[in-house]
Structure formats: C-alpha cells, structure tokens
Design a protein around this motif. Structure first.
Motif, PDB file in Angstrom:
ATOM      1  N   ASP A  53       7.579   2.235   4.597  1.00  0.00           N
ATOM      2  CA  ASP A  53       6.451   1.438   4.122  1.00  0.00           C
ATOM      3  C   ASP A  53       5.696   2.276   3.090  1.00  0.00           C
ATOM      4  O   ASP A  53       5.195   3.363   3.416  1.00  0.00           O
ATOM      5  N   ALA A  54       5.594   1.796   1.869  1.00  0.00           N
ATOM      6  CA  ALA A  54       4.956   2.544   0.788  1.00  0.00           C
ATOM      7  C   ALA A  54       3.447   2.686   0.984  1.00  0.00           C
ATOM      8  O   ALA A  54       2.797   3.412   0.232  1.00  0.00           O
ATOM      9  N   ARG A  55       2.894   2.011   2.003  1.00  0.00           N
ATOM     10  CA  ARG A  55       1.455   2.100   2.272  1.00  0.00           C
ATOM     11  C   ARG A  55       1.141   3.090   3.395  1.00  0.00           C
ATOM     12  O   ARG A  55      -0.015   3.318   3.717  1.00  0.00           O
ATOM     13  N   ASN A  56       2.180   3.658   4.010  1.00  0.00           N
ATOM     14  CA  ASN A  56       2.025   4.526   5.182  1.00  0.00           C
ATOM     15  C   ASN A  56       2.217   5.988   4.782  1.00  0.00           C
ATOM     16  O   ASN A  56       3.333   6.446   4.561  1.00  0.00           O
ATOM     17  N   ALA A  57       1.107   6.736   4.686  1.00  0.00           N
ATOM     18  CA  ALA A  57       1.158   8.121   4.204  1.00  0.00           C
ATOM     19  C   ALA A  57       1.980   9.030   5.118  1.00  0.00           C
ATOM     20  O   ALA A  57       2.670   9.926   4.630  1.00  0.00           O
ATOM     21  N   GLU A  58       1.923   8.811   6.421  1.00  0.00           N
ATOM     22  CA  GLU A  58       2.690   9.658   7.342  1.00  0.00           C
ATOM     23  C   GLU A  58       4.189   9.439   7.155  1.00  0.00           C
ATOM     24  O   GLU A  58       4.975  10.389   7.176  1.00  0.00           O
ATOM     25  N   ALA A  59       4.590   8.198   6.975  1.00  0.00           N
ATOM     26  CA  ALA A  59       6.010   7.893   6.751  1.00  0.00           C
ATOM     27  C   ALA A  59       6.473   8.471   5.414  1.00  0.00           C
ATOM     28  O   ALA A  59       7.579   9.017   5.313  1.00  0.00           O
ATOM     29  N   ARG A  87       6.683  -7.663   3.329  1.00  0.00           N
ATOM     30  CA  ARG A  87       5.490  -8.203   2.666  1.00  0.00           C
ATOM     31  C   ARG A  87       4.730  -7.097   1.922  1.00  0.00           C
ATOM     32  O   ARG A  87       3.494  -7.036   1.943  1.00  0.00           O
ATOM     33  N   GLY A  88       5.521  -6.234   1.296  1.00  0.00           N
ATOM     34  CA  GLY A  88       4.914  -5.141   0.545  1.00  0.00           C
ATOM     35  C   GLY A  88       5.979  -4.235  -0.039  1.00  0.00           C
ATOM     36  O   GLY A  88       7.174  -4.419   0.193  1.00  0.00           O
ATOM     37  N   PRO A  89       5.537  -3.232  -0.801  1.00  0.00           N
ATOM     38  CA  PRO A  89       6.476  -2.319  -1.446  1.00  0.00           C
ATOM     39  C   PRO A  89       7.158  -1.390  -0.445  1.00  0.00           C
ATOM     40  O   PRO A  89       6.575  -1.020   0.575  1.00  0.00           O
ATOM     41  N   VAL A  90       8.389  -1.019  -0.762  1.00  0.00           N
ATOM     42  CA  VAL A  90       9.190  -0.129   0.081  1.00  0.00           C
ATOM     43  C   VAL A  90       9.568   1.089  -0.749  1.00  0.00           C
ATOM     44  O   VAL A  90      10.046   0.949  -1.881  1.00  0.00           O
TER      45      VAL A  90
END
Length: 194
Positions: free
Chosen positions: A39-45, A132-135
C-alpha cells in the motif's frame, strides 16, 4: 466493454489486496517486470520494501495507479503535458511529478517528488482497483543486482522475504523490460531519466 479476466486472477488479486491492507508486502507481475508491492499510503510497509531490497530510503520508490482520477489524487498538480505523454506512450511510462500527496512520506524523494505510472496491464490494474489506491512497484531484486526479466529470475531470498507471491503470470517466458522514466516539473520542464 467487458474485460476478459483469466481464471485465477480475481482470487489472486483479492489475496494480494488482503495482505497489503494488513500492511504486508507482495511480489507481483506488473506492466513491466515483476515487482515488490505494498500500500503506497502505508509508511511501515514502504520501509519494509526498502529493507527487503537493502536500499537506502533516499532513493524514492515508484507506484502504480489504475486511472486518471487516482493519478490526480496522488499528486498536487498534473501538468497538461503529462496527459499528452501518457496518451502517446506506446510502452510503459513512469512520470516523476513535483509534489506527491496522500502517499507515505518515505515513498517520496527528498524534494517531495514522486514517480507514478498509469498501468494498462490487466493484473496490476485490477490490483490497484481493488486496493482503491496506489500500489508501490519496485523491481523484485536486491539493490544493485540485475532486475528480473521473468519470474524464474527472482532470487529465493526475495521470494521468502515477502508475505505473498502472486500466482498469476508466473509461467511467462518473454523477457520483460523496466519502464521509461521522465521527470516532469510543474512548469512542464521535461527530463528523460531512462
């Protein structure tokens, strides 16, 4: 027009999305070479991907989107020339935009810019739609090593480091190439990176 979706794609996409929504990292086929994704919105990932690739986080990662709307939601401004470049591109094209928004801070370059590719390949498009978002999409290799041309080229260490390896398109043998990359400023200055 109804898309013809190969058997197994949807189940594969749903499992990959479930993993990413839980903060996991996947290995998946893209419109270019096999990539590491999250998930491009998840800083930990995103940080996990840097760790897996053994790559400095000062080298920004790119991400994929499935639509013009999703692109507009991920950057502050899409210059008109970007739409022209996207429309004319005959091969996958990553564009670096000046200011990313709504993305993990560690996905962006130090100057706030972000590389985004509008994918037209079915599997990665479905992945972005269901997220439903960038990857995130970065080559499935340790930093400094060659990018994989096919699934068979991916190192066993990388396969073990991720939370899910997609099943789709593993048997393809045609060597893949990375995308072209263009940096595009808000003032429409174009620089060819690759």
């Amino acid at each position: 027009m109804r898309l013809s979706i190969p058997d197994g794609y949807l189940a594969d996409v749903r499992e990959a999305v479930r993993i990413m929504q839980a903060g996991g990292v996947i290995l998946y086929p893209t419109d270019t070479i096999w990539g590491l994704g999250c998930d491009a919105r998840n800083a930990e990932a995103v940080q996990r991907i840097y760790d897996i690739k053994q790559r400095q986080d000062s080298k920004a990662l790119i991400c994929l989107v499935d639509s013009e709307l999703r692109l507009e939601q991920s950057v502050e401004h899409v210059p008109e020339v970007a739409w022209q470049l996207i429309e004319c591109a005959e091969e996958p094209l990553t564009i670096i935009y000046d200011h990313g928004k709504g993305l993990a801070p560690n996905l962006l370059a130090e100057d706030g810019s972000v590389g985004i590719r509008l994918t037209r390949e079915l599997f990665s498009m479905l992945l972005c739609q269901h997220m439903r978002g960038p990857v995130v999409s970065t080559s499935a290799n340790i930093s400094g090593e060659p990018s994989p041309k096919t699934f068979r080229d991916i190192s066993p260490a990388l396969l073990e480091a991720v939370d899910y390896v997609c099943l789709s398109r593993r048997k393809e043998r045609t060597p893949a190439q990375p995308s072209h990359i263009i940096k595009l400023t808000d003032s429409a200055q174009v620089t060819v990176i690759r």
